[in-house]
Structures are given as C-alpha cells and as structure tokens.
Design a protein around this motif. Sequence first.
Motif, PDB file in Angstrom:
ATOM      1  N   ALA A 153      50.142  39.125  52.908  1.00 49.51           N
ATOM      2  CA  ALA A 153      51.265  38.253  52.546  1.00 49.51           C
ATOM      3  C   ALA A 153      50.873  36.778  52.627  1.00 49.51           C
ATOM      4  CB  ALA A 153      52.452  38.537  53.455  1.00 49.51           C
ATOM      5  N   GLU A 154      50.092  36.391  53.629  1.00 48.18           N
ATOM      6  CA  GLU A 154      49.745  34.980  53.793  1.00 48.18           C
ATOM      7  C   GLU A 154      48.787  34.508  52.698  1.00 48.18           C
ATOM      8  OE1 GLU A 154      48.852  33.523  57.646  1.00 48.18           O
ATOM      9  OE2 GLU A 154      50.184  34.945  58.664  1.00 48.18           O
ATOM     10  N   LEU A 155      47.839  35.343  52.349  1.00 49.86           N
ATOM     11  CA  LEU A 155      46.925  34.972  51.270  1.00 49.86           C
ATOM     12  C   LEU A 155      47.649  34.988  49.921  1.00 49.86           C
ATOM     13  CD1 LEU A 155      44.034  34.140  50.650  1.00 49.86           C
ATOM     14  CD2 LEU A 155      43.441  36.569  50.418  1.00 49.86           C
ATOM     15  N   ALA A 156      48.607  35.888  49.776  1.00 50.37           N
ATOM     16  CA  ALA A 156      49.379  35.945  48.528  1.00 50.37           C
ATOM     17  C   ALA A 156      50.114  34.628  48.283  1.00 50.37           C
ATOM     18  CB  ALA A 156      50.359  37.111  48.559  1.00 50.37           C
ATOM     19  N   TRP A 157      50.623  33.987  49.356  1.00 51.65           N
ATOM     20  CA  TRP A 157      51.312  32.706  49.151  1.00 51.65           C
ATOM     21  C   TRP A 157      50.342  31.630  48.656  1.00 51.65           C
ATOM     22  CZ3 TRP A 157      55.678  30.929  47.882  1.00 51.65           C
ATOM     23  CH2 TRP A 157      55.874  29.537  47.883  1.00 51.65           C
TER      24      TRP A 157
ATOM     25  N   MET B  30      48.498  41.504  44.520  1.00 50.64           N
ATOM     26  CA  MET B  30      47.389  42.429  44.266  1.00 50.64           C
ATOM     27  C   MET B  30      46.044  41.719  44.427  1.00 50.64           C
ATOM     28  SD  MET B  30      46.683  44.705  40.854  1.00 50.64           S
ATOM     29  CE  MET B  30      45.053  45.363  40.525  1.00 50.64           C
ATOM     30  N   ALA B  31      45.962  40.486  43.954  1.00 54.36           N
ATOM     31  CA  ALA B  31      44.733  39.710  44.135  1.00 54.36           C
ATOM     32  C   ALA B  31      44.453  39.477  45.615  1.00 54.36           C
ATOM     33  CB  ALA B  31      44.845  38.379  43.390  1.00 54.36           C
ATOM     34  N   ALA B  32      45.508  39.192  46.381  1.00 47.70           N
ATOM     35  CA  ALA B  32      45.345  38.981  47.827  1.00 47.70           C
ATOM     36  C   ALA B  32      44.877  40.255  48.515  1.00 47.70           C
ATOM     37  CB  ALA B  32      46.659  38.492  48.431  1.00 47.70           C
ATOM     38  N   ASP B  33      45.415  41.405  48.087  1.00 47.18           N
ATOM     39  CA  ASP B  33      44.983  42.684  48.662  1.00 47.18           C
ATOM     40  C   ASP B  33      43.468  42.831  48.568  1.00 47.18           C
ATOM     41  OD1 ASP B  33      47.688  43.334  48.941  1.00 47.18           O
ATOM     42  OD2 ASP B  33      47.749  44.470  47.067  1.00 47.18           O
ATOM     43  N   ILE B  34      42.948  42.501  47.418  1.00 50.65           N
ATOM     44  CA  ILE B  34      41.525  42.702  47.130  1.00 50.65           C
ATOM     45  C   ILE B  34      40.663  41.646  47.825  1.00 50.65           C
ATOM     46  CG2 ILE B  34      39.809  42.711  45.280  1.00 50.65           C
ATOM     47  CD1 ILE B  34      42.213  43.605  43.419  1.00 50.65           C
ATOM     48  N   LEU B  35      41.073  40.387  47.677  1.00 49.19           N
ATOM     49  CA  LEU B  35      40.220  39.285  48.140  1.00 49.19           C
ATOM     50  C   LEU B  35      40.334  39.040  49.644  1.00 49.19           C
ATOM     51  CD1 LEU B  35      40.708  36.886  45.112  1.00 49.19           C
ATOM     52  CD2 LEU B  35      38.701  38.295  45.661  1.00 49.19           C
TER      53      LEU B  35
ATOM     54  N   ILE C 166      42.069  33.981  39.433  1.00 44.84           N
ATOM     55  CA  ILE C 166      42.503  33.316  40.666  1.00 44.84           C
ATOM     56  C   ILE C 166      41.287  32.964  41.521  1.00 44.84           C
ATOM     57  CG2 ILE C 166      43.667  33.719  42.880  1.00 44.84           C
ATOM     58  CD1 ILE C 166      45.822  35.255  41.292  1.00 44.84           C
ATOM     59  N   ALA C 167      40.363  33.921  41.670  1.00 41.53           N
ATOM     60  CA  ALA C 167      39.157  33.656  42.480  1.00 41.53           C
ATOM     61  C   ALA C 167      38.347  32.508  41.884  1.00 41.53           C
ATOM     62  CB  ALA C 167      38.305  34.922  42.566  1.00 41.53           C
ATOM     63  N   GLN C 168      38.197  32.502  40.571  1.00 39.28           N
ATOM     64  CA  GLN C 168      37.418  31.450  39.917  1.00 39.28           C
ATOM     65  C   GLN C 168      38.089  30.087  40.058  1.00 39.28           C
ATOM     66  OE1 GLN C 168      37.154  33.315  36.030  1.00 39.28           O
ATOM     67  NE2 GLN C 168      34.998  33.807  36.336  1.00 39.28           N
TER      68      GLN C 168
ATOM     69  N   PRO D 206      34.483  36.303  45.953  1.00 37.69           N
ATOM     70  CA  PRO D 206      33.643  36.946  44.937  1.00 37.69           C
ATOM     71  C   PRO D 206      34.434  37.166  43.648  1.00 37.69           C
ATOM     72  CG  PRO D 206      34.434  38.584  46.484  1.00 37.69           C
ATOM     73  CD  PRO D 206      34.892  37.239  47.024  1.00 37.69           C
ATOM     74  N   ILE D 207      33.731  37.284  42.546  1.00 38.29           N
ATOM     75  CA  ILE D 207      34.358  37.615  41.276  1.00 38.29           C
ATOM     76  C   ILE D 207      34.301  39.136  41.139  1.00 38.29           C
ATOM     77  CG2 ILE D 207      34.391  37.195  38.796  1.00 38.29           C
ATOM     78  CD1 ILE D 207      34.861  34.724  40.654  1.00 38.29           C
ATOM     79  N   ILE D 208      35.461  39.740  41.244  1.00 38.10           N
ATOM     80  CA  ILE D 208      35.555  41.202  41.332  1.00 38.10           C
ATOM     81  C   ILE D 208      35.060  41.872  40.059  1.00 38.10           C
ATOM     82  CG2 ILE D 208      37.126  43.121  41.819  1.00 38.10           C
ATOM     83  CD1 ILE D 208      36.897  40.998  44.014  1.00 38.10           C
ATOM     84  N   GLU D 209      34.368  42.983  40.243  1.00 39.63           N
ATOM     85  CA  GLU D 209      33.925  43.786  39.108  1.00 39.63           C
ATOM     86  C   GLU D 209      34.804  45.035  39.001  1.00 39.63           C
ATOM     87  OE1 GLU D 209      31.701  43.119  36.819  1.00 39.63           O
ATOM     88  OE2 GLU D 209      31.235  41.190  37.769  1.00 39.63           O
ATOM     89  N   PRO D 210      35.284  45.338  37.799  1.00 42.29           N
ATOM     90  CA  PRO D 210      36.049  46.581  37.630  1.00 42.29           C
ATOM     91  C   PRO D 210      35.120  47.781  37.735  1.00 42.29           C
ATOM     92  CG  PRO D 210      35.660  45.558  35.505  1.00 42.29           C
ATOM     93  CD  PRO D 210      35.136  44.592  36.541  1.00 42.29           C
ATOM     94  N   LEU D 211      35.627  48.845  38.290  1.00 44.11           N
ATOM     95  CA  LEU D 211      34.865  50.081  38.387  1.00 44.11           C
ATOM     96  C   LEU D 211      35.497  51.075  37.417  1.00 44.11           C
ATOM     97  CD1 LEU D 211      32.486  51.192  40.032  1.00 44.11           C
ATOM     98  CD2 LEU D 211      34.136  52.148  41.625  1.00 44.11           C
TER      99      LEU D 211
END
Length: 342
Positions: A87-91, A130-135, A158-160, A172-177
């Motif tokens: 939640a904190e990173l999502a903000w 969702m981006a916060a979940d991953i990063l 968002i990461a970039q 990191p710049i996430i790679e899709p699997l």
Amino acid sequence: MKRIFSGVQPTGNLHLGNYLGAIRNFVRLQHQYDCIFCVVDLHALTLWQEPEELRSHTREVTAAYLAAGIDPQKNVVFNQSQVRAHAELAWIFNCVARIGWLNRMTQFKEKAGKHRENASAGLYVYPNLMAADILAYKATHVPVGDDQRQHLELCRDIAQKFNHDYKTEFFPIIEPLILGAATRVMSLRDGSKKMSKSDPSDMSRINMTDGPDEIAKKLRKATTDPDLLPGPGLLAADGSLPDETRKTRPEAFNLLGIYAALADEDWAAVLTEFEGKGFGDFKKALVDLAVAKVGPIGDEMKRLTADPGAVDAVLRDGAERARALSEPILRECQDIVGLLRP
C-alpha cells in the motif's frame, strides 16, 4: 537472481480455468525461480466484498496453492494486506504514474462498463498497486496472460519513470514470462462463454474444491455435438487451433483443449489420438484424466479449509518473510523520494 511475483484475487469459487491458467504454472515455476506467491486481497477490495467472505476466500486461495503443490517452505506464500509495503509503495506510484497512462487501461473500461463515474477510485488505480506488488520485491519476471499484459507494460513505464525522475537505477525493468499458448477454458454448458464463477449453473464449471464424483458427473453431462471428433488436419501450420475453426464446434474444442492441458499434450497429439471417435469414448478418457489430476486437489483443499488455523499460520509465516524482503526496498525508495523517516 531471477525472482517471480504473482498472485490470485480471493473472489471465491476457484475453478478449472484458474488452475490451468495460473496456479498449475506457479507449481512448475517454483522449481526454476525464487518465487513469491500472493493472495491479493487488497485488489479484491476494488469491488465490493462481504468481509467474512473475503476472509474465507483468502484462505481458499491459499489452500488451492498448497493443495496444487506449492511448497510454502521453498516459496513465500502470504496475503497482500499483511505487508504494508504494497500500500505504501502504491501511493508513491500513484504520484509517478500519469492519468493518461491509466486512461488507456482497457480492463478498467471493461469492468467499469457504462457506469464509469460510479466505479471506485481503487479500480482506476489498480494497475499502480499491481506495480507496487511486483516492485516491492524487485521481482525480475512476472507470468502474464493476455488480460494482464497491458498492466505489466504500465509497471515497466512506472519503473522507468521513477528511475529517470530520481536519476537512479533502483527498480528493475520487469520482463514478462510467457508460458506458451494460454489454456482457454470455456463453460461446460456453453462453449462460447468463458468458464466463470458467476455463472448461475454450477454444472458449467469444475470447481477446484470438486471431488472425483463431482468432476465425473459434470464432465459426463457437459454439452457436446453429434459429430465425430476431428483430426489434426484442421490445425494451422504452427500447430495451433485457429479461432475460426474453434467457433465451428466450440463445445467439442473446449473439451479437447481441457484434455490437452491436463495431459500436457499439444493439439496435434490429442486430435490424432481421438480422430474419428465419438464423445462416449472421449468423455470416458477425459473423466479418468480429470479425476486423476484435479480430484486429489479438491480433496486436499477441503481438508485444508477445514483447519483455518493451519492455513493462517502459513500466511503469517509467509508475511513475515515477505516483510523481511520488502521493508529494506521500501525504506530505500522512501529515502530516494525524500520522505523523512525516524
């Protein structure tokens, strides 16, 4: 280190589509990557949830993970709301992402429908969470289906932008699997519609909690057509089943696709095996296969959900490990953006 983050929403009635499309893949990935598997209960709140049902469904998804074969000692298994970094990173990401990016998200348009003005703000900014979940874990890879590709692109944006704005290479710049052709599981009553928990007929789906007898009954009564099963000659040059061909016999190809997925065989092998046979012979083989593959999962899920304390203990342990991974990343991110902390 290659790290995967993925999750399932606890919205109830997990079915065969959830298993073949996501959870079965998680089981395989745990042997190749450092894996974090989450029950994303904060995401579930974007639509109204009855509180007691949400708690029950969170335990159900956890039980599905465990019953399918995910090892909670080897992997981190927890529910999202127990770890504050999400939640904190999502903000912070709400303040990095641009309105124009979110306006392009087709899934919001589909879920909000004609009543967009009455949709929750949470549904609108869902991709930022969702981006916060991953990063929050600096995951490097995310398994994605067609419905999540756009959200993963937003996570990369968002990461970039964060890295660019703060002149860092922090995220990191996430790679899709990409896990090959997605298993398309349709209703057992109507092959033109996706298998869904919201279908009023329980006979339209195989629930992950169904035992062997229920699975067999539903498959025996699944809708078919009067023709014999086709051979591999109708496949495209790359071995795939063309969409136009699928539409000509949706119920037949749905059941054949389920068989192929459960047997880990391609279309050519399955169509060769059953070419010219009737549904009587085919359904017997499909029932035997589904009961062997899915039946034990349903029985184990029932056993696990009957002991909620044991399921909660798995989630607590996983949340403690998830916090140990995410807290240093969250703190460093807060320092980068200039938040003053004690």
